[in-house]
Design an enzyme around this catalytic site. Structure first.
Site, PDB file in Angstrom:
ATOM      1  N   LYS A   1       0.597  -1.216   0.377  1.00 34.06           N
ATOM      2  CA  LYS A   1      -0.483   0.127  -0.386  1.00 34.06           C
ATOM      3  C   LYS A   1       0.440   1.771   0.122  1.00 34.06           C
ATOM      4  O   LYS A   1       0.989   2.642  -1.012  1.00 34.06           O
ATOM      5  CB  LYS A   1      -1.249   0.030   0.796  1.00 34.06           C
TER       6      LYS A   1
ATOM      7  N   GLY B   1       1.382   0.279   6.364  1.00 31.62           N
ATOM      8  CA  GLY B   1       0.424   0.878   5.445  1.00 31.62           C
ATOM      9  C   GLY B   1      -1.597   0.353   6.287  1.00 31.62           C
ATOM     10  O   GLY B   1      -2.080   1.874   5.662  1.00 31.62           O
TER      11      GLY B   1
ATOM     12  N   GLY C   1     -12.379  -8.009  11.219  1.00 32.98           N
ATOM     13  CA  GLY C   1     -11.998  -7.070  10.140  1.00 32.98           C
ATOM     14  C   GLY C   1     -12.541  -7.492   8.863  1.00 32.98           C
ATOM     15  O   GLY C   1     -12.662  -7.100   7.730  1.00 32.98           O
TER      16      GLY C   1
END
Ligand code: ATR
Length: 295
Positions: free
Chosen positions: A88, A152, A262
């Site tokens: 990222k 990131g 998540g």
């Protein structure tokens, strides 16, 4: 009798229709490793729900091949990419232009190919906020928040979390200097501090602890700060799995009020990427239900 010119044009149209190849827009997720990613399933469900015809691929790419792989994907009909661990931050430097939220984060999780240009955006923060606020009913205003990890993933969520006006936000990392670098970057936005795992003060109970390390991907359980968890603490792991992640098990074992993986953020950030690419916003509720996650 038919006009010969009209007949000729009609024949040309028909020939064109036969020769025209049906091309399906290509998307994918690039990471290293990437085999664990559920993004292809989620985007397939979004495509079905919204009637969009797309192809979404898993693309395992080592860091040294990242630039070449992105350009090659673009040349071969790619329309957009998701970027995951550990790329990222690197991709934020590769793109030609980026959104304000991606620039602030210094991390890109979504690329949109605009002609020959790469446009970078970051939907992680909005994805996490939607999951916490809308799906899970967590109030972030005046909350004391602890983030574990300073890579990131953390870069993408610090700005949006600070916008929710928490009382405090601490970033604890195995390498404290990296956490301090993030504080230098974000301290103008709100009350953010840094430390190492061992230095999280035992006197500070947290309302919300977010695990943003990638330790779980390698099966590890780093020495997370135990004193930070109380029976009122909501623990959220940016990682996810079919069985509990090491962090979510650790949180439960240490008496957290709730321990959630998540999945919701994954689905919400994917919906935001899908909207950026296709101009259609999928309904995330049935997808979350279909995946039967955090149930
Ligand atoms: P991501 O994009 O998922 O954030 P990253 O940028 O590579 O990936 O960052 C990984 C994060 O996980 C970092 O904070 C890293 O800590 P360091 O900065 O000290 O490297 C953390 N991490 C990875 N493996 C870890 C482990 N075994 N123990 C503790 N922290 C770990």
């Amino acid at each position: 009798m038919c006009d010969p010119v009209i007949l000729f044009n009609r024949r040309r149209e028909l020939a064109g229709a036969v020769n025209e190849k049906v091309t399906i827009d290509r998307y994918g997720v690039m990471g290293y490793p990437v085999s664990h990613s559920r993004s292809p399933v989620i985007h397939r469900l979004f495509a079905l729900q919204t009637g969009q015809e797309i192809r979404y691929e898993l693309l395992q790419v080592a860091p040294e091949k990242l630039d070449t792989a992105i350009r090659q994907f673009q040349r071969t009909g790619g329309k957009g990419l998701n970027i995951t661990v550990p790329h990222k931050h690197a991709v934020a430097k590769l793109v030609d232009q980026s959104s304000e939220r991606a620039s602030t984060a210094g991390a890109v999780n979504t690329i949109i190919f605009r002609g020959s240009e790469l446009y970078g955006d970051n939907t992680d923060g909005i994805g996490l906020l939607r999951d916490l606020n809308v799906n899970l009913g967590v109030n972030l205003e005046y909350a004391n928040i602890l983030i574990l990890g300073a890579g990131g993933a953390t870069r993408g969520i610090v700005g949006p979390l600070l916008e929710m006006q928490p009382a405090s936000l601490r970033i604890a990392n195995r390498t404290p200097e990296k956490a301090q670098k993030l504080v230098d970057r974000f301290e103008s936005l709100g009350p953010v501090t840094a430390c190492g795992f061992d230095d999280v003060p035992a006197s500070e109970p947290y309302d919300l602890i977010i695990n943003a390390t990638s330790a779980g991907l390698h099966g590890g359980t780093p020495p997370y700060p135990e004193a930070a968890v109380t029976e009122n603490t909501f623990c959220y792991d940016l990682s996810y799995g079919l069985s509990p992640t090491p962090f979510s098990t650790w949180a439960r074992d240490h008496g957290a009020a709730k321990s959630v993986m998540g999945w919701g953020m994954l689905v919400e950030q994917a919906a935001e990427s899908f909207h950026l690419w296709r101009g259609v916003r999928p309904d995330t509720a049935p997808v979350l239900k279909q995946m039967n996650i955090n149930a």
